[in-house]
Scaffold this motif. Structure first.
Motif, PDB file in Angstrom:
ATOM      1  N   PRO A 145      29.100  38.477  37.916  1.00  0.00           N
ATOM      2  CA  PRO A 145      29.600  39.850  37.764  1.00  0.00           C
ATOM      3  C   PRO A 145      28.689  40.886  38.420  1.00  0.00           C
ATOM      4  O   PRO A 145      27.552  40.584  38.792  1.00  0.00           O
ATOM      5  CB  PRO A 145      29.579  40.032  36.250  1.00  0.00           C
ATOM      6  CG  PRO A 145      28.447  39.163  35.780  1.00  0.00           C
ATOM      7  CD  PRO A 145      28.243  38.063  36.801  1.00  0.00           C
ATOM      8  N   GLU A 174      20.922  41.110  38.840  1.00  0.00           N
ATOM      9  CA  GLU A 174      19.472  41.254  38.665  1.00  0.00           C
ATOM     10  C   GLU A 174      19.126  42.582  37.977  1.00  0.00           C
ATOM     11  O   GLU A 174      18.035  42.757  37.439  1.00  0.00           O
ATOM     12  CB  GLU A 174      18.757  41.195  40.019  1.00  0.00           C
ATOM     13  CG  GLU A 174      18.977  42.434  40.865  1.00  0.00           C
ATOM     14  CD  GLU A 174      18.788  42.188  42.343  1.00  0.00           C
ATOM     15  OE1 GLU A 174      17.684  42.409  42.828  1.00  0.00           O
ATOM     16  OE2 GLU A 174      19.758  41.789  43.001  1.00  0.00           O
ATOM     17  N   SER A 223      30.935  43.768  45.458  1.00  0.00           N
ATOM     18  CA  SER A 223      31.336  44.487  46.668  1.00  0.00           C
ATOM     19  C   SER A 223      32.171  43.600  47.606  1.00  0.00           C
ATOM     20  O   SER A 223      32.133  42.367  47.509  1.00  0.00           O
ATOM     21  CB  SER A 223      30.088  44.953  47.403  1.00  0.00           C
ATOM     22  OG  SER A 223      29.315  43.825  47.753  1.00  0.00           O
ATOM     23  N   THR A 226      29.785  41.204  49.679  1.00  0.00           N
ATOM     24  CA  THR A 226      29.353  39.979  48.984  1.00  0.00           C
ATOM     25  C   THR A 226      30.557  39.080  48.715  1.00  0.00           C
ATOM     26  O   THR A 226      30.458  37.850  48.794  1.00  0.00           O
ATOM     27  CB  THR A 226      28.621  40.321  47.666  1.00  0.00           C
ATOM     28  OG1 THR A 226      27.654  41.320  47.927  1.00  0.00           O
ATOM     29  CG2 THR A 226      27.931  39.118  47.081  1.00  0.00           C
ATOM     30  N   LEU A 245      36.934  43.145  43.703  1.00  0.00           N
ATOM     31  CA  LEU A 245      36.069  43.886  44.627  1.00  0.00           C
ATOM     32  C   LEU A 245      36.181  45.407  44.445  1.00  0.00           C
ATOM     33  O   LEU A 245      36.563  45.875  43.394  1.00  0.00           O
ATOM     34  CB  LEU A 245      36.385  43.444  46.057  1.00  0.00           C
ATOM     35  CG  LEU A 245      36.400  41.909  46.261  1.00  0.00           C
ATOM     36  CD1 LEU A 245      36.769  41.546  47.682  1.00  0.00           C
ATOM     37  CD2 LEU A 245      35.060  41.286  45.878  1.00  0.00           C
ATOM     38  N   CYS A 278      34.849  50.396  39.331  1.00  0.00           N
ATOM     39  CA  CYS A 278      35.629  50.005  40.503  1.00  0.00           C
ATOM     40  C   CYS A 278      36.930  50.796  40.557  1.00  0.00           C
ATOM     41  O   CYS A 278      37.485  51.029  41.622  1.00  0.00           O
ATOM     42  CB  CYS A 278      35.918  48.512  40.453  1.00  0.00           C
ATOM     43  SG  CYS A 278      36.428  47.985  38.824  1.00  0.00           S
ATOM     44  N   ARG A 324      19.614  52.234  45.309  1.00  0.00           N
ATOM     45  CA  ARG A 324      20.527  51.905  46.409  1.00  0.00           C
ATOM     46  C   ARG A 324      21.848  52.649  46.216  1.00  0.00           C
ATOM     47  O   ARG A 324      22.383  53.269  47.126  1.00  0.00           O
ATOM     48  CB  ARG A 324      20.754  50.385  46.441  1.00  0.00           C
ATOM     49  CG  ARG A 324      21.521  49.896  47.643  1.00  0.00           C
ATOM     50  CD  ARG A 324      21.829  48.429  47.520  1.00  0.00           C
ATOM     51  NE  ARG A 324      22.764  48.195  46.444  1.00  0.00           N
ATOM     52  CZ  ARG A 324      23.628  47.183  46.393  1.00  0.00           C
ATOM     53  NH1 ARG A 324      23.656  46.289  47.342  1.00  0.00           N
ATOM     54  NH2 ARG A 324      24.464  47.034  45.394  1.00  0.00           N
ATOM     55  N   GLU A 372      33.843  53.330  49.826  1.00  0.00           N
ATOM     56  CA  GLU A 372      33.658  53.431  48.379  1.00  0.00           C
ATOM     57  C   GLU A 372      32.346  54.172  48.092  1.00  0.00           C
ATOM     58  O   GLU A 372      31.309  53.845  48.660  1.00  0.00           O
ATOM     59  CB  GLU A 372      33.604  52.029  47.761  1.00  0.00           C
ATOM     60  CG  GLU A 372      33.532  52.070  46.249  1.00  0.00           C
ATOM     61  CD  GLU A 372      33.464  50.676  45.615  1.00  0.00           C
ATOM     62  OE1 GLU A 372      32.783  49.805  46.169  1.00  0.00           O
ATOM     63  OE2 GLU A 372      34.104  50.487  44.567  1.00  0.00           O
ATOM     64  N   TRP A 440      44.516  42.233  35.832  1.00  0.00           N
ATOM     65  CA  TRP A 440      43.596  43.128  36.530  1.00  0.00           C
ATOM     66  C   TRP A 440      43.251  42.511  37.877  1.00  0.00           C
ATOM     67  O   TRP A 440      42.850  41.350  37.956  1.00  0.00           O
ATOM     68  CB  TRP A 440      42.309  43.310  35.716  1.00  0.00           C
ATOM     69  CG  TRP A 440      41.350  44.248  36.368  1.00  0.00           C
ATOM     70  CD1 TRP A 440      40.291  43.926  37.157  1.00  0.00           C
ATOM     71  CD2 TRP A 440      41.397  45.672  36.316  1.00  0.00           C
ATOM     72  NE1 TRP A 440      39.671  45.057  37.608  1.00  0.00           N
ATOM     73  CE2 TRP A 440      40.326  46.145  37.098  1.00  0.00           C
ATOM     74  CE3 TRP A 440      42.240  46.596  35.678  1.00  0.00           C
ATOM     75  CZ2 TRP A 440      40.066  47.506  37.262  1.00  0.00           C
ATOM     76  CZ3 TRP A 440      41.982  47.940  35.839  1.00  0.00           C
ATOM     77  CH2 TRP A 440      40.907  48.385  36.624  1.00  0.00           C
TER      78      TRP A 440
END
Ligand code: NDP
Length: 523
Positions: A145, A174, A223, A226, A245, A278, A324, A372, A440
């Motif tokens: 996730p 992480e 994303s 990824t 995504l 999202c 980030r 996004e 979903w």
């Protein structure tokens, strides 16, 4: 407020920080690829026992896990707030409450949803055949996730996977490893046996190792970039993956909408979870004649929002989860201004906090209206006609959710059905991820496959077709050896039997009898 922090990653451990305060929350193991492989093997062995458990045994364990969450409600809400930066209010309303509802729903209903299903097979039924579908579990489900809903998304997927008879290896982000480990701890306390739910902590490489370890399914949230890497790596072993995504979700407001409600909906839809959903409202299109009034209402509502540390109960907008992500938001706000849009409120950052920002004069040619953002920005553009609104909303590589606001319900439904998105709400926004019963997932680059609902449960099983011949006394007319009679019979199959009509098929009877006699004679 906080200083911006970096997440240092050691070879052996990762450090979890509170993004709001910069304080270290704990250290966890950086699981090696070899250990991840062992976890998947352990999960596969444990699957042999777990798959045989009854729905009622599974239900009891999931309901027990619910009780544990309720007993530790405030402690868990605090952990979510500390590690993700979101307000405690949102940890409760957007993560814990929805996942508790999902847990009771799938605990109580999976057996019914996965009930073997008889299939009508038409004229083959008259030949004594019957067919049914049973739903077999897959094996080990690898869950990867994102960090934005670090409790509800992985726990919801875990519960669905377990109810379907699978085991789970979960690799949390992480940025939120302690919440991932908490999920493992809850499962253990509930009495879920060893190796049924395993949590492996680490960074992206640990996620990649999980894909390489060839689980039987991958449930990925993250994303597009990824997602593509995972799809590519998974394809090497033909591992199937559900990909949840990104989004750039539009909100269309017609002039006949309840504008006060639409403004409040837009503010929550754009700024909850500091815009890191999202399905956040990332593009608002308002009918020109209502633009001034709606914008004024939105700005007034936005200015009421308190930004700060999520443990303060009056805080509405917490810290962003990482530097980030903050930098992307800053870049998009700058790019809006450079492209000629105007900021009406917000736009500043302090540490990892970013003010809720309302932007007007936006249009789809601007980069920040296409990429996004995943932060607390609400760009507003205008339209003149229904047709134009639909065109603008669909002008995106994404298609996760959308909303249409109008008092004319026929118009609302008409427009909704023309929007290219996995979920379209009329006079509602964002929250349907919280309804475990509804599917979903996205259209276009917003993903592949579904989580939640019967469609999501079906991703976690493989349908098995059981076909029985109850009249196994005669050979089939289509078996070998072939002959002139056989070919004539097959012509009849094409002409009559394949029509699906009993009357037509009856014309085939003499030929069929001849063929069966021929086969019996050749024995
Ligand atoms: P990322 O794609 O960066 O990461 C998602 C997960 O994948 C993390 O656990 C990450 O680990 C892991 N990961 C990173 N690289 C790899 C790899 N090569 N192989 C396997 N796993 C890997 O996304 P973000 O965490 O930044 O999440 C934000 C994105 O998620 C947004 O685009 C958002 O729209 C989307 N999202 C979509 C949802 C949906 O339902 N459609 C719901 C929520 C978010 P680590 O974090 O440790 O690097």
């Amino acid at each position: 407020m906080s200083a911006v922090i970096q997440i240092p990653i050691d070879e052996n451990e990762i450090i979890s920080y509170n993004p709001a305060t910069g304080k270290e929350l704990g250290r966890v193991e950086n699981t090696s690829a070899e250990e991840v492989k062992v976890a998947v093997e352990n999960g596969r062995n444990a699957f042999q026992t777990w798959r045989k458990t009854s729905f009622s045994e599974r239900r009891k364990l999931i309901m027990k896990a619910r009780e544990i969450i309720l007993a530790e409600l405030d402690e868990i809400a605090l952990l979510i707030s500390h590690e993700s930066g979101k307000p405690v209010a949102e940890a409760l309303s957007m993560e814990i409450a929805p996942v508790l509802d999902l847990m009771q729903y799938f605990a109580r209903n999976s057996e019914k949803l996965l009930k073997p299903r008889k299939i009508g097979i038409g004229l083959y039924g008259l030949l004594g055949r019957s067919s049914k579908i049973i739903y077999q579990p897959l094996g080990v489900v690898g869950i990867i996730p994102a960090w934005n809903y670090p409790f509800s998304i992985p726990l919801g997927e875990t519960v669905m996977a377990l109810m379907a008879g699978n085991t789970v290896v979960l690799k949390p982000s992480e940025l939120t490893p302690l919440i991932g480990l908490k999920i493992g701890e809850i499962c253990k306390k509930a009495g879920i046996p060893e190796n049924i739910v395993q949590v492996v902590t680490g960074a992206g490489a640990t996620g990649a190792a999980l894909v390489e370890a060839v689980p039987d399914k991958i449930m990925f949230t993250g994303s597009v970039a990824t997602g593509k890497k995972i799809a590519e790596a998974a394809a090497k072993n033909l591992t199937s993956a559900v990909l949840e995504l990104g989004g750039k979700d539009p909100m269309i407001v017609f002039a006949d909408a309840n504008l006060e409600l639409a403004a409040q909906g837009a503010v929550w839809g754009a700024f909850c979870n500091a815009g890191q959903s999202c399905s956040s409202v990332e593009r608002l299109y308002v009918e020109e004649s209502a633009a001034e009034k709606l914008t004024e209402l939105i700005v007034t509502e936005t200015k009421k929002l308190k930004v700060g540390i999520g443990t303060d109960e009056n805080v509405s907008v917490g810290a962003m989860s990482s530097e980030r992500q903050l930098n992307i938001v800053k870049d998009h706000v700058e790019s809006f201004e450079k492209d000629g849009a105007k900021l009406l409120t917000g736009g500043k950052s302090d540490g990892l906090f970013f003010e809720p920002t309302v932007v007007v004069n936006a249009n789809n040619s601007m980069r920040a209206m296409q990429e996004e953002t995943f932060g607390p920005t609400l760009p507003i553009a205008t339209f003149k006609t229904e047709e134009e609104a639909i065109k603008l909303a669909n002008d995106s590589e994404f298609g996760l959710t959308a909303s249409v606001w109008t008092k004319d319900s026929a118009k609302g439904k008409r427009v909704a059905e023309r929007i290219e998105a996995g979920t379209v709400c009329v006079n509602e926004v964002l929250y349907t991820h919280g309804i475990g019963q509804t599917p979903w997932g996205g259209f276009k680059n917003s993903g592949r496959g579904r989580t939640h609902g019967i469609e999501g449960l079906m991703e976690l099983v493989q349908p098995q077709h059981i076909h029985v011949n109850k009249l196994a006394i005669l050979p089939n007319a289509w078996w070998m050896p072939y002959s002139k009679t056989a070919v004539e019979t097959f012509r009849g199959f094409a002409r009559y039997f394949a029509s699906g009509s009993l009357f037509q098929t009856s014309k085939l009877s003499p030929q069929l009898t001849k063929r069966i006699k021929e086969l019996l004679k050749k024995k």
